[in-house]
Motif scaffolding. Sequence first.
Motif, PDB file in Angstrom:
ATOM      1  N   PRO A 166       0.812  -1.224   0.000  1.00 11.96           N
ATOM      2  CA  PRO A 166       0.000   0.000   0.000  1.00 11.96           C
ATOM      3  C   PRO A 166       0.841   1.266   0.000  1.00 11.96           C
ATOM      4  O   PRO A 166       0.416   2.302  -0.507  1.00 11.96           O
ATOM      5  CB  PRO A 166      -0.830  -0.131   1.281  1.00 11.96           C
ATOM      6  N   TRP A 167       2.063   1.181   0.524  1.00  9.41           N
ATOM      7  CA  TRP A 167       2.922   2.360   0.570  1.00  9.41           C
ATOM      8  C   TRP A 167       3.450   2.712  -0.824  1.00  9.41           C
ATOM      9  O   TRP A 167       3.666   3.882  -1.125  1.00  9.41           O
ATOM     10  CB  TRP A 167       4.065   2.148   1.553  1.00  9.41           C
ATOM     11  N   PHE A 168       3.655   1.716  -1.665  1.00 10.65           N
ATOM     12  CA  PHE A 168       4.031   1.997  -3.048  1.00 10.65           C
ATOM     13  C   PHE A 168       2.877   2.695  -3.757  1.00 10.65           C
ATOM     14  O   PHE A 168       3.079   3.668  -4.500  1.00 10.65           O
ATOM     15  CB  PHE A 168       4.393   0.708  -3.783  1.00 10.65           C
ATOM     16  N   ALA A 169       1.662   2.201  -3.533  1.00  6.70           N
ATOM     17  CA  ALA A 169       0.496   2.838  -4.138  1.00  6.70           C
ATOM     18  C   ALA A 169       0.355   4.272  -3.644  1.00  6.70           C
ATOM     19  O   ALA A 169       0.061   5.186  -4.423  1.00  6.70           O
ATOM     20  CB  ALA A 169      -0.763   2.034  -3.819  1.00  6.70           C
ATOM     21  N   LEU A 170       0.583   4.481  -2.345  1.00  8.49           N
ATOM     22  CA  LEU A 170       0.501   5.834  -1.792  1.00  8.49           C
ATOM     23  C   LEU A 170       1.541   6.745  -2.443  1.00  8.49           C
ATOM     24  O   LEU A 170       1.240   7.900  -2.787  1.00  8.49           O
ATOM     25  CB  LEU A 170       0.712   5.784  -0.278  1.00  8.49           C
ATOM     26  N   ALA A 171       2.759   6.245  -2.622  1.00  9.54           N
ATOM     27  CA  ALA A 171       3.800   7.042  -3.280  1.00  9.54           C
ATOM     28  C   ALA A 171       3.403   7.383  -4.713  1.00  9.54           C
ATOM     29  O   ALA A 171       3.549   8.532  -5.155  1.00  9.54           O
ATOM     30  CB  ALA A 171       5.128   6.281  -3.268  1.00  9.54           C
ATOM     31  N   ALA A 172       2.876   6.396  -5.441  1.00  6.00           N
ATOM     32  CA  ALA A 172       2.470   6.633  -6.828  1.00  6.00           C
ATOM     33  C   ALA A 172       1.361   7.667  -6.907  1.00  6.00           C
ATOM     34  O   ALA A 172       1.397   8.578  -7.762  1.00  6.00           O
ATOM     35  CB  ALA A 172       2.009   5.314  -7.455  1.00  6.00           C
ATOM     36  N   LEU A 173       0.380   7.575  -6.017  1.00  3.54           N
ATOM     37  CA  LEU A 173      -0.749   8.501  -6.039  1.00  3.54           C
ATOM     38  C   LEU A 173      -0.325   9.905  -5.600  1.00  3.54           C
ATOM     39  O   LEU A 173      -0.804  10.912  -6.138  1.00  3.54           O
ATOM     40  CB  LEU A 173      -1.872   7.972  -5.148  1.00  3.54           C
ATOM     41  N   THR A 174       0.575   9.985  -4.617  1.00  4.62           N
ATOM     42  CA  THR A 174       1.044  11.296  -4.155  1.00  4.62           C
ATOM     43  C   THR A 174       1.855  12.001  -5.230  1.00  4.62           C
ATOM     44  O   THR A 174       1.680  13.209  -5.473  1.00  4.62           O
ATOM     45  CB  THR A 174       1.898  11.140  -2.874  1.00  4.62           C
ATOM     46  N   ILE A 175       2.731  11.271  -5.896  1.00  5.96           N
ATOM     47  CA  ILE A 175       3.511  11.860  -6.988  1.00  5.96           C
ATOM     48  C   ILE A 175       2.589  12.304  -8.113  1.00  5.96           C
ATOM     49  O   ILE A 175       2.758  13.390  -8.696  1.00  5.96           O
ATOM     50  CB  ILE A 175       4.568  10.856  -7.484  1.00  5.96           C
ATOM     51  N   THR A 176       1.593  11.499  -8.418  1.00  2.77           N
ATOM     52  CA  THR A 176       0.647  11.853  -9.473  1.00  2.77           C
ATOM     53  C   THR A 176      -0.133  13.110  -9.103  1.00  2.77           C
ATOM     54  O   THR A 176      -0.335  14.002  -9.942  1.00  2.77           O
ATOM     55  CB  THR A 176      -0.329  10.689  -9.722  1.00  2.77           C
ATOM     56  N   PHE A 177      -0.579  13.206  -7.852  1.00  7.15           N
ATOM     57  CA  PHE A 177      -1.297  14.394  -7.391  1.00  7.15           C
ATOM     58  C   PHE A 177      -0.398  15.633  -7.481  1.00  7.15           C
ATOM     59  O   PHE A 177      -0.836  16.711  -7.885  1.00  7.15           O
ATOM     60  CB  PHE A 177      -1.756  14.176  -5.955  1.00  7.15           C
ATOM     61  N   SER A 178       0.871  15.466  -7.115  1.00  5.39           N
ATOM     62  CA  SER A 178       1.826  16.582  -7.187  1.00  5.39           C
ATOM     63  C   SER A 178       2.010  17.054  -8.624  1.00  5.39           C
ATOM     64  O   SER A 178       1.984  18.261  -8.905  1.00  5.39           O
ATOM     65  CB  SER A 178       3.178  16.160  -6.603  1.00  5.39           C
ATOM     66  N   VAL A 179       2.191  16.100  -9.532  1.00  2.00           N
ATOM     67  CA  VAL A 179       2.385  16.462 -10.943  1.00  2.00           C
ATOM     68  C   VAL A 179       1.122  17.101 -11.509  1.00  2.00           C
ATOM     69  O   VAL A 179       1.193  18.053 -12.300  1.00  2.00           O
ATOM     70  CB  VAL A 179       2.795  15.222 -11.759  1.00  2.00           C
ATOM     71  N   GLY A 180      -0.044  16.595 -11.098  1.00  2.00           N
ATOM     72  CA  GLY A 180      -1.283  17.227 -11.534  1.00  2.00           C
ATOM     73  C   GLY A 180      -1.340  18.679 -11.133  1.00  2.00           C
ATOM     74  O   GLY A 180      -1.791  19.536 -11.906  1.00  2.00           O
ATOM     75  N   PHE A 181      -0.859  18.999  -9.936  1.00  2.91           N
ATOM     76  CA  PHE A 181      -0.870  20.395  -9.495  1.00  2.91           C
ATOM     77  C   PHE A 181       0.198  21.226 -10.195  1.00  2.91           C
ATOM     78  O   PHE A 181       0.022  22.432 -10.367  1.00  2.91           O
ATOM     79  CB  PHE A 181      -0.732  20.482  -7.972  1.00  2.91           C
ATOM     80  N   VAL A 182       1.297  20.613 -10.588  1.00  3.73           N
ATOM     81  CA  VAL A 182       2.274  21.351 -11.403  1.00  3.73           C
ATOM     82  C   VAL A 182       1.597  21.802 -12.707  1.00  3.73           C
ATOM     83  O   VAL A 182       1.664  22.968 -13.096  1.00  3.73           O
ATOM     84  CB  VAL A 182       3.505  20.482 -11.713  1.00  3.73           C
ATOM     85  N   ASP A 183       0.931  20.865 -13.375  1.00  4.56           N
ATOM     86  CA  ASP A 183       0.261  21.193 -14.628  1.00  4.56           C
ATOM     87  C   ASP A 183      -0.854  22.213 -14.420  1.00  4.56           C
ATOM     88  O   ASP A 183      -1.118  23.059 -15.276  1.00  4.56           O
ATOM     89  CB  ASP A 183      -0.320  19.922 -15.250  1.00  4.56           C
ATOM     90  N   ARG A 184      -1.516  22.112 -13.272  1.00  8.02           N
ATOM     91  CA  ARG A 184      -2.633  23.007 -12.976  1.00  8.02           C
ATOM     92  C   ARG A 184      -2.161  24.417 -12.629  1.00  8.02           C
ATOM     93  O   ARG A 184      -2.777  25.413 -13.019  1.00  8.02           O
ATOM     94  CB  ARG A 184      -3.422  22.423 -11.797  1.00  8.02           C
ATOM     95  N   GLN A 185      -1.057  24.526 -11.892  1.00  7.90           N
ATOM     96  CA  GLN A 185      -0.653  25.799 -11.295  1.00  7.90           C
ATOM     97  C   GLN A 185       0.476  26.514 -12.032  1.00  7.90           C
ATOM     98  O   GLN A 185       0.796  27.648 -11.695  1.00  7.90           O
ATOM     99  CB  GLN A 185      -0.225  25.578  -9.842  1.00  7.90           C
ATOM    100  N   ILE A 186       1.081  25.884 -13.012  1.00  7.13           N
ATOM    101  CA  ILE A 186       2.232  26.501 -13.673  1.00  7.13           C
ATOM    102  C   ILE A 186       1.869  27.838 -14.296  1.00  7.13           C
ATOM    103  O   ILE A 186       2.696  28.750 -14.380  1.00  7.13           O
ATOM    104  CB  ILE A 186       2.819  25.535 -14.743  1.00  7.13           C
ATOM    105  N   LEU A 187       0.615  27.987 -14.706  1.00  5.53           N
ATOM    106  CA  LEU A 187       0.196  29.244 -15.330  1.00  5.53           C
ATOM    107  C   LEU A 187       0.338  30.436 -14.388  1.00  5.53           C
ATOM    108  O   LEU A 187       0.557  31.574 -14.835  1.00  5.53           O
ATOM    109  CB  LEU A 187      -1.256  29.110 -15.812  1.00  5.53           C
ATOM    110  N   ASN A 188       0.221  30.198 -13.064  1.00  3.92           N
ATOM    111  CA  ASN A 188       0.274  31.304 -12.103  1.00  3.92           C
ATOM    112  C   ASN A 188       1.592  32.066 -12.166  1.00  3.92           C
ATOM    113  O   ASN A 188       1.631  33.271 -11.915  1.00  3.92           O
ATOM    114  CB  ASN A 188       0.056  30.777 -10.684  1.00  3.92           C
ATOM    115  N   LEU A 189       2.673  31.374 -12.480  1.00  5.49           N
ATOM    116  CA  LEU A 189       3.972  32.037 -12.571  1.00  5.49           C
ATOM    117  C   LEU A 189       4.134  32.771 -13.898  1.00  5.49           C
ATOM    118  O   LEU A 189       4.981  33.652 -14.027  1.00  5.49           O
ATOM    119  CB  LEU A 189       5.094  31.006 -12.408  1.00  5.49           C
TER     120      LEU A 189
END
Length: 440
Positions: free
Chosen positions: A10-33
Amino acid sequence: MSFSALRRSPWFALAALTITFSVGFVDRQILNLLVQPIKADFGLSDLEISLLQGAAFSIAYLVMSPVFGRWVDVSGRRRILLGCIAVWSVFTAACGFTRSFGALFAARSGVGAAEAGLTPSSWSLLSDLFDEKRLARALSIYNMGPYIGSGLALLLGGVVIEWATRADLSAVPVIGALAPWQITFVIVSALGLVCIAMVAAMREPPRGAVDPGQTDSPPPLTLGDALSILWAHRGFYGYFYIGMALAIIPIYAFPAWLPTVAIRQYGVSIGQVGMTYGLLTLVGGSLGVLTGPTLGRWLARAGYPDANMRLGVISALAVFACCAALLMRSGYEMVLAIGGIISFCYSIPTAMAATALQVVTPNRMRGLASSLYIVLVTLMGLGIAPVTVAFLTDKVFRDELRVGDSLGIVCAVSALLSCGALWLSLKAYRRLILDPIRLA
């Protein structure tokens, strides 16, 4: 540990999902800069920029969230997630090839539509991977994603745009014809490949795997039954949704406009504000999310069974104080300090609120309950927060240098109202803890 054993963890799944959530926010928020160069290239007002930050993403996100929420409850969550990552990465790259406001609006909408499947899928998976005792910690780690992603968007964005501005890329096919801000979109879109590889490797747990008394494959609820249950318990769900929707406004408004405050009012470069504020957002937000479960345990030991929700009330008061301080700012260093402190304060209750929702909601309707939560917080956070700040700046103050005042006012009011709504949810939440919802 073999790779086969690792991918079942489950910890591997948690790592995969957390990294995916982080990358999703990079794509979402990059416009702010990239507000200033996009505004200059397309000749846009703050209000039009705010539509790209908010409406373009959030309208599509809102439309698709209930669709994905229901789909997550009845279909394979890992497959849904893989498709979403691929689609939003393609549309992030497409943002870099746009030549007009309309085209950029459409590409941002594609990102929003695909990201709508991320959180319902992830929350549902995590609720079947971790029991109630470990779920708060797992969700706190997962909910570092927005702060890691927002911080990385500023950090990576600042580095990439500074590099693209200095480098001579004219001889590079396709990329050479793009402006530095366009190159930034294209480069960050490639992060999606990492997410696809990790999510493809993780296993999908059986539904209800850690819920006492559940079978591996319980029958799905009808949509009408699920909505009836939410309505019957509106004393909790109603105030919870309203309170968290208001609490989310500073979480989106500060990253959307604080870099612009620094650039306009204090003459800071994009690269500098990206590095400094990006680092503060990453560290402050991540520490806040990780601190939340510890503070929640302290409150629980002090005799507050509603600690998951009570922490939101306390956090909202702290955010209100930070927003009031922004109205009295006296220099760039003070703006940065407020940005770092508020990143910590507003991130504290996010994992605890998600845990509260998962704990009192039966497994067979968690996707729907989560998607409704996402719809409301997205409407307020992305759809309303950036536009409201821009409206005050453009139409009320009529001075783009007053954007800091607009930011402080909007976030202070929302934090105070959030505090009231979350306080009203506490009694019903305590009742649901003692007498859980039971499904036939």
